[in-house]
Design a protein around this motif. Sequence first.
Motif, PDB file in Angstrom:
ATOM      1  N   GLY A 225       0.772  -1.232   0.000  1.00  0.00           N
ATOM      2  CA  GLY A 225       0.000   0.000   0.000  1.00  0.00           C
ATOM      3  C   GLY A 225       0.802   1.281   0.000  1.00  0.00           C
ATOM      4  N   LEU A 226       2.121   1.196   0.067  1.00  0.00           N
ATOM      5  CA  LEU A 226       2.907   2.432   0.124  1.00  0.00           C
ATOM      6  C   LEU A 226       2.910   3.156  -1.216  1.00  0.00           C
ATOM      7  CD1 LEU A 226       6.061   1.192   2.037  1.00  0.00           C
ATOM      8  CD2 LEU A 226       4.405   2.847   2.847  1.00  0.00           C
ATOM      9  N   ASP A 227       3.122   4.449  -1.140  1.00  0.00           N
ATOM     10  CA  ASP A 227       3.311   5.222  -2.362  1.00  0.00           C
ATOM     11  C   ASP A 227       4.597   4.728  -3.039  1.00  0.00           C
ATOM     12  OD1 ASP A 227       3.078   7.158  -4.289  1.00  0.00           O
ATOM     13  OD2 ASP A 227       3.790   8.800  -3.021  1.00  0.00           O
ATOM     14  N   ASN A 228       4.633   4.793  -4.350  1.00  0.00           N
ATOM     15  CA  ASN A 228       5.824   4.376  -5.089  1.00  0.00           C
ATOM     16  C   ASN A 228       7.050   5.154  -4.589  1.00  0.00           C
ATOM     17  OD1 ASN A 228       7.851   4.860  -7.311  1.00  0.00           O
ATOM     18  ND2 ASN A 228       6.595   3.281  -8.261  1.00  0.00           N
ATOM     19  N   PRO A 229       8.080   4.465  -4.096  1.00  0.00           N
ATOM     20  CA  PRO A 229       9.197   5.183  -3.475  1.00  0.00           C
ATOM     21  C   PRO A 229       9.990   6.045  -4.461  1.00  0.00           C
ATOM     22  CG  PRO A 229       9.666   2.826  -3.624  1.00  0.00           C
ATOM     23  CD  PRO A 229       8.246   3.006  -4.021  1.00  0.00           C
ATOM     24  N   PHE A 230      10.052   5.633  -5.708  1.00  0.00           N
ATOM     25  CA  PHE A 230      10.775   6.417  -6.716  1.00  0.00           C
ATOM     26  C   PHE A 230      10.046   7.752  -6.966  1.00  0.00           C
ATOM     27  CE2 PHE A 230      12.191   2.153  -7.241  1.00  0.00           C
ATOM     28  CZ  PHE A 230      13.485   2.219  -7.721  1.00  0.00           C
ATOM     29  N   GLN A 231       8.729   7.642  -7.175  1.00  0.00           N
ATOM     30  CA  GLN A 231       7.965   8.864  -7.425  1.00  0.00           C
ATOM     31  C   GLN A 231       7.903   9.738  -6.176  1.00  0.00           C
ATOM     32  OE1 GLN A 231       4.276   8.508  -9.509  1.00  0.00           O
ATOM     33  NE2 GLN A 231       4.917   6.653 -10.572  1.00  0.00           N
ATOM     34  N   SER A 232       7.850   9.072  -5.024  1.00  0.00           N
ATOM     35  CA  SER A 232       7.766   9.804  -3.766  1.00  0.00           C
ATOM     36  C   SER A 232       9.027  10.652  -3.556  1.00  0.00           C
ATOM     37  CB  SER A 232       7.588   8.806  -2.622  1.00  0.00           C
ATOM     38  OG  SER A 232       7.699   9.442  -1.393  1.00  0.00           O
ATOM     39  N   ILE A 233      10.190  10.041  -3.760  1.00  0.00           N
ATOM     40  CA  ILE A 233      11.432  10.786  -3.513  1.00  0.00           C
ATOM     41  C   ILE A 233      11.621  11.874  -4.561  1.00  0.00           C
ATOM     42  CG2 ILE A 233      13.158   9.397  -4.748  1.00  0.00           C
ATOM     43  CD1 ILE A 233      14.573   9.557  -1.843  1.00  0.00           C
ATOM     44  N   ASP A 234      11.165  11.609  -5.765  1.00  0.00           N
ATOM     45  CA  ASP A 234      11.202  12.613  -6.821  1.00  0.00           C
ATOM     46  C   ASP A 234      10.414  13.858  -6.398  1.00  0.00           C
ATOM     47  OD1 ASP A 234      12.255  13.108  -9.305  1.00  0.00           O
ATOM     48  OD2 ASP A 234      10.400  12.594 -10.345  1.00  0.00           O
ATOM     49  N   ARG A 235       9.224  13.620  -5.845  1.00  0.00           N
ATOM     50  CA  ARG A 235       8.385  14.742  -5.416  1.00  0.00           C
ATOM     51  C   ARG A 235       9.016  15.476  -4.229  1.00  0.00           C
ATOM     52  NH1 ARG A 235       4.089  11.385  -6.717  1.00  0.00           N
ATOM     53  NH2 ARG A 235       4.057  10.513  -4.630  1.00  0.00           N
ATOM     54  N   ILE A 236       9.575  14.709  -3.298  1.00  0.00           N
ATOM     55  CA  ILE A 236      10.195  15.347  -2.124  1.00  0.00           C
ATOM     56  C   ILE A 236      11.342  16.253  -2.578  1.00  0.00           C
ATOM     57  CG2 ILE A 236      11.581  14.919  -0.051  1.00  0.00           C
ATOM     58  CD1 ILE A 236       9.929  12.308   0.300  1.00  0.00           C
ATOM     59  N   LEU A 237      12.195  15.728  -3.448  1.00  0.00           N
ATOM     60  CA  LEU A 237      13.354  16.515  -3.896  1.00  0.00           C
ATOM     61  C   LEU A 237      12.908  17.753  -4.665  1.00  0.00           C
ATOM     62  CD1 LEU A 237      15.809  13.683  -5.021  1.00  0.00           C
ATOM     63  CD2 LEU A 237      16.066  15.186  -3.045  1.00  0.00           C
ATOM     64  N   SER A 238      11.886  17.590  -5.530  1.00  0.00           N
ATOM     65  CA  SER A 238      11.459  18.769  -6.304  1.00  0.00           C
ATOM     66  C   SER A 238      10.747  19.797  -5.431  1.00  0.00           C
ATOM     67  CB  SER A 238      10.534  18.414  -7.481  1.00  0.00           C
ATOM     68  OG  SER A 238      10.434  17.071  -7.681  1.00  0.00           O
ATOM     69  N   GLY A 239      10.296  19.382  -4.237  1.00  0.00           N
ATOM     70  CA  GLY A 239       9.597  20.306  -3.351  1.00  0.00           C
ATOM     71  C   GLY A 239      10.523  21.296  -2.662  1.00  0.00           C
ATOM     72  N   PHE A 240      11.831  21.022  -2.665  1.00  0.00           N
ATOM     73  CA  PHE A 240      12.770  21.923  -1.974  1.00  0.00           C
ATOM     74  C   PHE A 240      13.323  22.961  -2.939  1.00  0.00           C
ATOM     75  CE2 PHE A 240      13.208  18.227   0.912  1.00  0.00           C
ATOM     76  CZ  PHE A 240      12.963  18.887   2.116  1.00  0.00           C
ATOM     77  N   THR A 241      13.296  24.228  -2.497  1.00  0.00           N
ATOM     78  CA  THR A 241      13.925  25.256  -3.329  1.00  0.00           C
ATOM     79  C   THR A 241      15.309  25.587  -2.765  1.00  0.00           C
ATOM     80  OG1 THR A 241      12.704  26.843  -1.991  1.00  0.00           O
ATOM     81  CG2 THR A 241      11.810  26.362  -4.179  1.00  0.00           C
ATOM     82  N   GLU A 242      15.504  25.278  -1.457  1.00  0.00           N
ATOM     83  CA  GLU A 242      16.793  25.603  -0.854  1.00  0.00           C
ATOM     84  C   GLU A 242      17.872  24.615  -1.310  1.00  0.00           C
ATOM     85  OE1 GLU A 242      14.600  24.060   2.908  1.00  0.00           O
ATOM     86  OE2 GLU A 242      16.579  24.711   3.549  1.00  0.00           O
ATOM     87  N   LYS A 243      19.116  25.058  -1.176  1.00  0.00           N
ATOM     88  CA  LYS A 243      20.257  24.221  -1.563  1.00  0.00           C
ATOM     89  C   LYS A 243      20.796  23.481  -0.342  1.00  0.00           C
ATOM     90  CE  LYS A 243      21.741  25.212  -5.960  1.00  0.00           C
ATOM     91  NZ  LYS A 243      20.685  24.440  -6.594  1.00  0.00           N
ATOM     92  N   PHE A 244      21.258  22.257  -0.553  1.00  0.00           N
ATOM     93  CA  PHE A 244      21.872  21.469   0.516  1.00  0.00           C
ATOM     94  C   PHE A 244      23.319  21.136   0.146  1.00  0.00           C
ATOM     95  CE2 PHE A 244      17.321  20.585   0.613  1.00  0.00           C
ATOM     96  CZ  PHE A 244      17.033  20.928   1.925  1.00  0.00           C
ATOM     97  N   ASP A 245      24.159  21.049   1.173  1.00  0.00           N
ATOM     98  CA  ASP A 245      25.552  20.656   0.907  1.00  0.00           C
ATOM     99  C   ASP A 245      25.643  19.158   0.655  1.00  0.00           C
ATOM    100  OD1 ASP A 245      26.998  23.245   1.381  1.00  0.00           O
ATOM    101  OD2 ASP A 245      25.863  23.071   3.247  1.00  0.00           O
ATOM    102  N   ALA A 246      24.693  18.413   1.199  1.00  0.00           N
ATOM    103  CA  ALA A 246      24.650  16.969   0.935  1.00  0.00           C
ATOM    104  C   ALA A 246      23.219  16.478   1.121  1.00  0.00           C
ATOM    105  CB  ALA A 246      25.588  16.221   1.878  1.00  0.00           C
ATOM    106  N   ILE A 247      22.846  15.495   0.292  1.00  0.00           N
ATOM    107  CA  ILE A 247      21.533  14.852   0.436  1.00  0.00           C
ATOM    108  C   ILE A 247      21.767  13.346   0.554  1.00  0.00           C
ATOM    109  CG2 ILE A 247      19.275  14.403  -0.618  1.00  0.00           C
ATOM    110  CD1 ILE A 247      19.543  17.064  -2.106  1.00  0.00           C
TER     111      ILE A 247
END
Length: 266
Positions: free
Chosen positions: A130-152
Amino acid sequence: MKILILWDIFGRTGRRMVEENIGALRTKYTPDFMIANSENITGGKWPIEKHVLAMKDLGFDVLTGGNHVFSNLKDSGSVFSDPESIQIRPANYLELREYPIPGKGWRIVEKNGQKLLVINVMSNVFMYDGLDNPFQSIDRILSGFTEKFDAIVVDFHRETTAELVNMAYFLDGRTSVVYGTHTHVQTNDERIFPKGTGMITDLGMTGPLWSSIGHTFESRLPQLLTGTKLFGPKAEQVVGEGVLTGIFVEIREGRCVHIEKIRIQE
Ligand SMILES: [Fe+2]
């Protein structure tokens, strides 16, 4: 940025292995950040509050989780409720307004002018359909951030090896490190993908060496012999000689430039 990542800390022996070895590991690697997976840290179950706080006291910045996420819910205390809790859980549950899921699926840590994002997702193959597709989920999470990170950093809790290597390809150049957790077996395939994402299929376990992924063989064998759970005693943690596993990574400009396996066996 230097990051020390220890894996699946299992029960009393896992906690002891961390306590006894963390000083030497910090001296050797001088990490800027420390991460661990804690889904089995309390007797082979999800952490209770005092075990999360103990890990924070040892200097850990983020604890990730997996499929045992709500197995100690009644004793979770601040684990889920404190917005500053270092414990996160898989991000890709199907949350609804009327059914909010406790906790968070990622955590941002800032220290000494460096900003780290850690994301936890879980597979739906041989785990929870029943989980959301992890590939699509992480794609959405990453695109949701506008700030920059030194490491992810991404902890992908999954059963199959192919999923992890495909996830590393999928995230290559967008994340610094992707690793698998859940099997409790450290793999020998650490490498850096062409666009700079470091990966290892599974980080392993920090816990009792002579055990069935942390539990006694006696409590597991009846099920494996008969195909049912009718005859087995309740899964019981092993306390004894330990093993500690993990990785050390170095990140420059968001890209992994060094990845090194760690394994200490008593
Ligand atoms: Fe798991």
